[in-house]
Write an enzyme that holds these catalytic residues in place. Structure first.
Site, PDB file in Angstrom:
ATOM      1  N   GLU A 140     -12.597  -3.187  58.951  1.00  0.00           N
ATOM      2  CA  GLU A 140     -13.941  -2.576  58.993  1.00  0.00           C
ATOM      3  C   GLU A 140     -14.554  -2.625  57.595  1.00  0.00           C
ATOM      4  O   GLU A 140     -13.843  -2.884  56.613  1.00  0.00           O
ATOM      5  CB  GLU A 140     -13.815  -1.125  59.470  1.00  0.00           C
ATOM      6  CG  GLU A 140     -13.210  -1.069  60.865  1.00  0.00           C
ATOM      7  CD  GLU A 140     -13.463   0.226  61.596  1.00  0.00           C
ATOM      8  OE1 GLU A 140     -13.908   1.211  60.958  1.00  0.00           O
ATOM      9  OE2 GLU A 140     -13.222   0.245  62.814  1.00  0.00           O
ATOM     10  N   PRO A 141     -15.850  -2.350  57.487  1.00  0.00           N
ATOM     11  CA  PRO A 141     -16.473  -2.379  56.156  1.00  0.00           C
ATOM     12  C   PRO A 141     -15.745  -1.450  55.178  1.00  0.00           C
ATOM     13  O   PRO A 141     -15.590  -1.760  53.998  1.00  0.00           O
ATOM     14  CB  PRO A 141     -17.901  -1.881  56.421  1.00  0.00           C
ATOM     15  CG  PRO A 141     -18.155  -2.213  57.858  1.00  0.00           C
ATOM     16  CD  PRO A 141     -16.829  -2.107  58.553  1.00  0.00           C
ATOM     17  N   ILE A 170     -14.332 -10.664  60.747  1.00  0.00           N
ATOM     18  CA  ILE A 170     -13.518 -11.001  61.921  1.00  0.00           C
ATOM     19  C   ILE A 170     -13.658 -12.509  62.184  1.00  0.00           C
ATOM     20  O   ILE A 170     -14.768 -13.055  62.151  1.00  0.00           O
ATOM     21  CB  ILE A 170     -13.966 -10.182  63.158  1.00  0.00           C
ATOM     22  CG1 ILE A 170     -13.962  -8.681  62.833  1.00  0.00           C
ATOM     23  CG2 ILE A 170     -13.093 -10.514  64.366  1.00  0.00           C
ATOM     24  CD1 ILE A 170     -12.647  -8.127  62.310  1.00  0.00           C
ATOM     25  N   GLU A 371      -4.258 -10.940  57.113  1.00  0.00           N
ATOM     26  CA  GLU A 371      -3.024 -10.500  57.800  1.00  0.00           C
ATOM     27  C   GLU A 371      -2.002  -9.885  56.838  1.00  0.00           C
ATOM     28  O   GLU A 371      -0.799 -10.114  56.955  1.00  0.00           O
ATOM     29  CB  GLU A 371      -2.420 -11.642  58.621  1.00  0.00           C
ATOM     30  CG  GLU A 371      -3.383 -12.078  59.721  1.00  0.00           C
ATOM     31  CD  GLU A 371      -2.819 -13.059  60.713  1.00  0.00           C
ATOM     32  OE1 GLU A 371      -1.596 -13.122  60.856  1.00  0.00           O
ATOM     33  OE2 GLU A 371      -3.620 -13.758  61.344  1.00  0.00           O
ATOM     34  N   GLU A 375      -0.195  -8.167  47.892  1.00  0.00           N
ATOM     35  CA  GLU A 375       0.189  -6.871  47.300  1.00  0.00           C
ATOM     36  C   GLU A 375       0.790  -5.959  48.365  1.00  0.00           C
ATOM     37  O   GLU A 375       1.825  -5.318  48.145  1.00  0.00           O
ATOM     38  CB  GLU A 375      -1.031  -6.193  46.644  1.00  0.00           C
ATOM     39  CG  GLU A 375      -1.554  -6.876  45.389  1.00  0.00           C
ATOM     40  CD  GLU A 375      -2.369  -8.140  45.680  1.00  0.00           C
ATOM     41  OE1 GLU A 375      -2.743  -8.362  46.852  1.00  0.00           O
ATOM     42  OE2 GLU A 375      -2.638  -8.905  44.726  1.00  0.00           O
TER      43      GLU A 375
HETATM   44  C1  LIG Z   1     -11.536 -15.603  56.017  1.00  0.00           C
HETATM   45  C2  LIG Z   1     -11.087 -14.247  56.475  1.00  0.00           C
HETATM   46  C3  LIG Z   1     -10.721 -14.067  57.804  1.00  0.00           C
HETATM   47  C4  LIG Z   1     -10.364 -12.794  58.260  1.00  0.00           C
HETATM   48  N1  LIG Z   1     -10.114 -12.611  59.596  1.00  0.00           N
HETATM   49  C5  LIG Z   1      -9.847 -11.363  60.060  1.00  0.00           C
HETATM   50  C6  LIG Z   1      -9.686 -11.127  61.468  1.00  0.00           C
HETATM   51  O1  LIG Z   1      -9.749 -12.060  62.270  1.00  0.00           O
HETATM   52  N2  LIG Z   1      -9.483  -9.865  61.881  1.00  0.00           N
HETATM   53  C7  LIG Z   1      -9.404  -8.803  61.040  1.00  0.00           C
HETATM   54  O2  LIG Z   1      -9.212  -7.678  61.496  1.00  0.00           O
HETATM   55  N3  LIG Z   1      -9.566  -8.989  59.689  1.00  0.00           N
HETATM   56  C8  LIG Z   1      -9.784 -10.232  59.197  1.00  0.00           C
HETATM   57  N4  LIG Z   1      -9.983 -10.437  57.841  1.00  0.00           N
HETATM   58  C9  LIG Z   1      -9.917  -9.299  56.935  1.00  0.00           C
HETATM   59  C10 LIG Z   1      -8.615  -9.272  56.129  1.00  0.00           C
HETATM   60  O3  LIG Z   1      -7.542  -8.957  56.969  1.00  0.00           O
HETATM   61  C11 LIG Z   1      -8.809  -8.263  54.993  1.00  0.00           C
HETATM   62  O4  LIG Z   1      -9.723  -8.850  54.085  1.00  0.00           O
HETATM   63  C12 LIG Z   1      -7.504  -7.913  54.291  1.00  0.00           C
HETATM   64  O5  LIG Z   1      -6.670  -7.176  55.137  1.00  0.00           O
HETATM   65  C13 LIG Z   1      -7.745  -7.115  53.006  1.00  0.00           C
HETATM   66  O6  LIG Z   1      -8.585  -6.035  53.249  1.00  0.00           O
HETATM   67  P1  LIG Z   1      -9.894  -5.805  52.337  1.00  0.00           P
HETATM   68  O7  LIG Z   1     -10.620  -7.085  52.255  1.00  0.00           O
HETATM   69  O8  LIG Z   1     -10.598  -4.624  52.880  1.00  0.00           O
HETATM   70  O9  LIG Z   1      -9.304  -5.506  50.925  1.00  0.00           O
HETATM   71  P2  LIG Z   1      -8.804  -4.072  50.392  1.00  0.00           P
HETATM   72  O10 LIG Z   1      -7.858  -3.479  51.360  1.00  0.00           O
HETATM   73  O11 LIG Z   1      -9.972  -3.286  49.983  1.00  0.00           O
HETATM   74  O12 LIG Z   1      -7.990  -4.530  49.103  1.00  0.00           O
HETATM   75  C14 LIG Z   1      -8.642  -5.013  47.926  1.00  0.00           C
HETATM   76  C15 LIG Z   1      -7.552  -5.352  46.903  1.00  0.00           C
HETATM   77  O13 LIG Z   1      -6.806  -4.165  46.594  1.00  0.00           O
HETATM   78  C16 LIG Z   1      -5.440  -4.392  46.856  1.00  0.00           C
HETATM   79  N5  LIG Z   1      -4.825  -3.157  47.349  1.00  0.00           N
HETATM   80  C17 LIG Z   1      -5.244  -2.367  48.363  1.00  0.00           C
HETATM   81  N6  LIG Z   1      -4.406  -1.339  48.537  1.00  0.00           N
HETATM   82  C18 LIG Z   1      -3.415  -1.475  47.621  1.00  0.00           C
HETATM   83  C19 LIG Z   1      -2.251  -0.738  47.286  1.00  0.00           C
HETATM   84  N7  LIG Z   1      -1.889   0.370  47.959  1.00  0.00           N
HETATM   85  N8  LIG Z   1      -1.474  -1.196  46.267  1.00  0.00           N
HETATM   86  C20 LIG Z   1      -1.802  -2.323  45.591  1.00  0.00           C
HETATM   87  N9  LIG Z   1      -2.889  -3.066  45.857  1.00  0.00           N
HETATM   88  C21 LIG Z   1      -3.696  -2.655  46.862  1.00  0.00           C
HETATM   89  C22 LIG Z   1      -5.388  -5.492  47.901  1.00  0.00           C
HETATM   90  O14 LIG Z   1      -4.128  -6.169  47.928  1.00  0.00           O
HETATM   91  C23 LIG Z   1      -6.528  -6.371  47.444  1.00  0.00           C
HETATM   92  O15 LIG Z   1      -6.087  -7.206  46.399  1.00  0.00           O
HETATM   93  C24 LIG Z   1     -10.314 -11.712  57.356  1.00  0.00           C
HETATM   94  C25 LIG Z   1     -10.647 -11.909  55.999  1.00  0.00           C
HETATM   95  C26 LIG Z   1     -11.029 -13.151  55.564  1.00  0.00           C
HETATM   96  C27 LIG Z   1     -11.412 -13.335  54.128  1.00  0.00           C
END
Ligand SMILES: Cc1cc2nc3c(=O)[nH]c(=O)nc-3n(C[C@H](O)[C@H](O)[C@H](O)COP(=O)(O)OP(=O)(O)OC[C@H]3O[C@@H](n4cnc5c(N)ncnc54)[C@H](O)[C@@H]3O)c2cc1C
Length: 389
Positions: A140-141, A170, A371, A375
């Site tokens: 989600e956002p 997604i 997925e 980290e």
């Molecule tokens: C091309 C693409 C396809 C995707 N397809 C799907 C899909 O089909 N379905 C779906 O549901 N999602 C999908 N996603 C979303 C993807 O799963 C998320 O981007 C991913 O899980 C990371 O979440 P975030 O982007 O909110 O980053 P955040 O969770 O905000 O993390 C930002 C950074 O902080 C780090 N971080 C966060 N928490 C911690 C912690 N506790 N300790 C250390 N580091 C931390 C992360 O590792 C990352 O480097 C997709 C994303 C992309 C780019």
């Protein structure tokens, strides 16, 4: 040969009488090389959803390979599916990505759905075969890694649930017939299979991105989106537990995609280094180039071993959380390094579109994020290691 000898050797380790799998994988390799590979550059450059490839992939039974025959699956061992996915990704990672996502969701429905849901969706609607497509909608956002904080809500009203909220980033919701949507309910986060044609399921504008450009990336708006009680996956409140199992399977397949992407970049680098001359010699004769080739080959072998091993554990019914996380972490990080070396070996041409090398790097770059970021996987691996102590 597209089906490389190391894949063959690993399949032999896990299935000593594997002749039937070798001929199947050889023919899948020929299919990938002859029918998928040639369109991969165009799919990336023109951002074309690889629908035609997916239809062919369905016809060849690739989507269905590891699933039970009662759902029209191929009934093959998981490492065989992994080997097929690796080759599909080597030919066209854009095509492999949706097969991988669909596979993990089908496995979730197989594990947690009731008999009626399994028959209807896996068999009759053809999710196992790839006759209809499904997207995975968790992020989600507000939250990706921190999935337990998602804010979408599902409220039960009689024999229906009404979903409201928004999903972000997604893959392919607008190309899919269904989406597995996670939302908070009274008992905790739950998972629902939602038809994308449902009134109230709105796919928003596609987001431009670095790689995997043949796959759509979009937000979803859920506005009074109604689903039947029978579209709840398993039990209310157990959605995050199901998501963990689904993502563990997905991580093995993402690791296979990383290995396939790296193998493609490696083979291009070997060929180019033999042909490209500098200072009167092929650049393959220079030890600094050989060092890169050596690193690339070793990273790929290690990634492949971890990945097929995780697939083997899955077939044995063992807990795959650790092996799947390690395979995905190592394979995705390695794929980036291997593709980076590939660009360097191609020199200036590697930076241009000439040999289509930077596509592999751009595609690989997603794999340490989607997925489970690297980290988050490191935290999980450490958690499991400390628990065992
Ligand atoms: C091309 C693409 C396809 C995707 N397809 C799907 C899909 O089909 N379905 C779906 O549901 N999602 C999908 N996603 C979303 C993807 O799963 C998320 O981007 C991913 O899980 C990371 O979440 P975030 O982007 O909110 O980053 P955040 O969770 O905000 O993390 C930002 C950074 O902080 C780090 N971080 C966060 N928490 C911690 C912690 N506790 N300790 C250390 N580091 C931390 C992360 O590792 C990352 O480097 C997709 C994303 C992309 C780019």
């Amino acid at each position: 040969m597209f089906y490389v000898s190391e894949q063959r050797n690993i399949i032999d380790i896990y299935h000593p009488a594997a002749q039937e799998y070798h001929s199947l994988l050889n023919s899948i390799g020929e299919f990938c090389e002859e029918e998928i590979l040639h369109g991969a550059k165009r799919i990336d450059q023109e951002e074309i959803f690889p629908a035609d490839n997916l239809v062919e992939t369905t016809k060849r039974g690739l989507f269905a390979l590891p699933f039970p025959e009662e759902y029209n699956g191929g009934g093959k061992p998981f490492p065989v599916y992994i080997a097929a996915l690796e080759m599909l990704a080597k030919a066209c990672a854009n095509t492999a990505l949706h097969v991988s996502i669909q596979g993990m969701i089908c496995e979730g429905i197989r594990l947690f759905g009731d008999d009626r849901m399994k028959m209807r969706l896996l068999k009759e609607k053809g999710l196992v075969e790839g006759r209809s497509l499904i997207a995975f909608a968790l992020t989600e956002p507000c939250c990706g890694s921190d999935a337990k904080s998602i804010q979408s809500r599902a409220v039960q009203m009689g024999d229906r649930y009404v979903l409201n909220g928004s999903k972000m980033m997604i893959t392919n919701p607008g190309e899919s017939d269904y989406a597995l949507v996670f939302a908070a309910t009274r008992r905790g986060i739950s998972a629902f299979v939602v038809s994308t044609a449902e009134h109230g399921f709105k796919v928003m504008k596609t987001m431009p991105k670095l790689g995997f450009r043949g796959n759509q990336l979009a937000a979803i708006q859920l506005e009074e989106c109604e689903v039947a009680r029978e579209d709840l996956l398993g039990e209310e409140g157990r959605g995050l537990e199901y998501a963990k199992h689904i993502l563990n399977v997905g991580r093995i397949t993402i690791a296979a995609i990383g290995t396939g992407i790296a193998q493609a970049a490696f083979e291009k680098s070997v060929n180019y280094s033999k042909k490209r001359k500098a200072f009167g010699e092929s650049i393959s004769q220079f030890q600094l180039v050989q060092e890169k080739l050596s690193d690339m080959a070793t990273q790929i072998s290690a990634a492949r071993l971890l990945t097929y091993y995780a697939g083997f554990l899955k077939d044995q019914g063992k807990d795959i959380a650790l092996a799947a996380s390690q395979a995905k972490l190592f394979s995705s990080e390695s794929a980036i390094k291997v593709c980076d070396h590939a660009i360097q070996i191609h020199g200036g041409y590697g930076y241009t579109d000439a040999y289509d090398v930077h596509r592999h790097w751009r595609d690989a770059r997603l794999l340490t994020i989607g997925e489970g970021t690297s980290e988050m996987l490191k935290l999980l691996i450490a958690h499991l290691a400390l628990k065992d102590e």
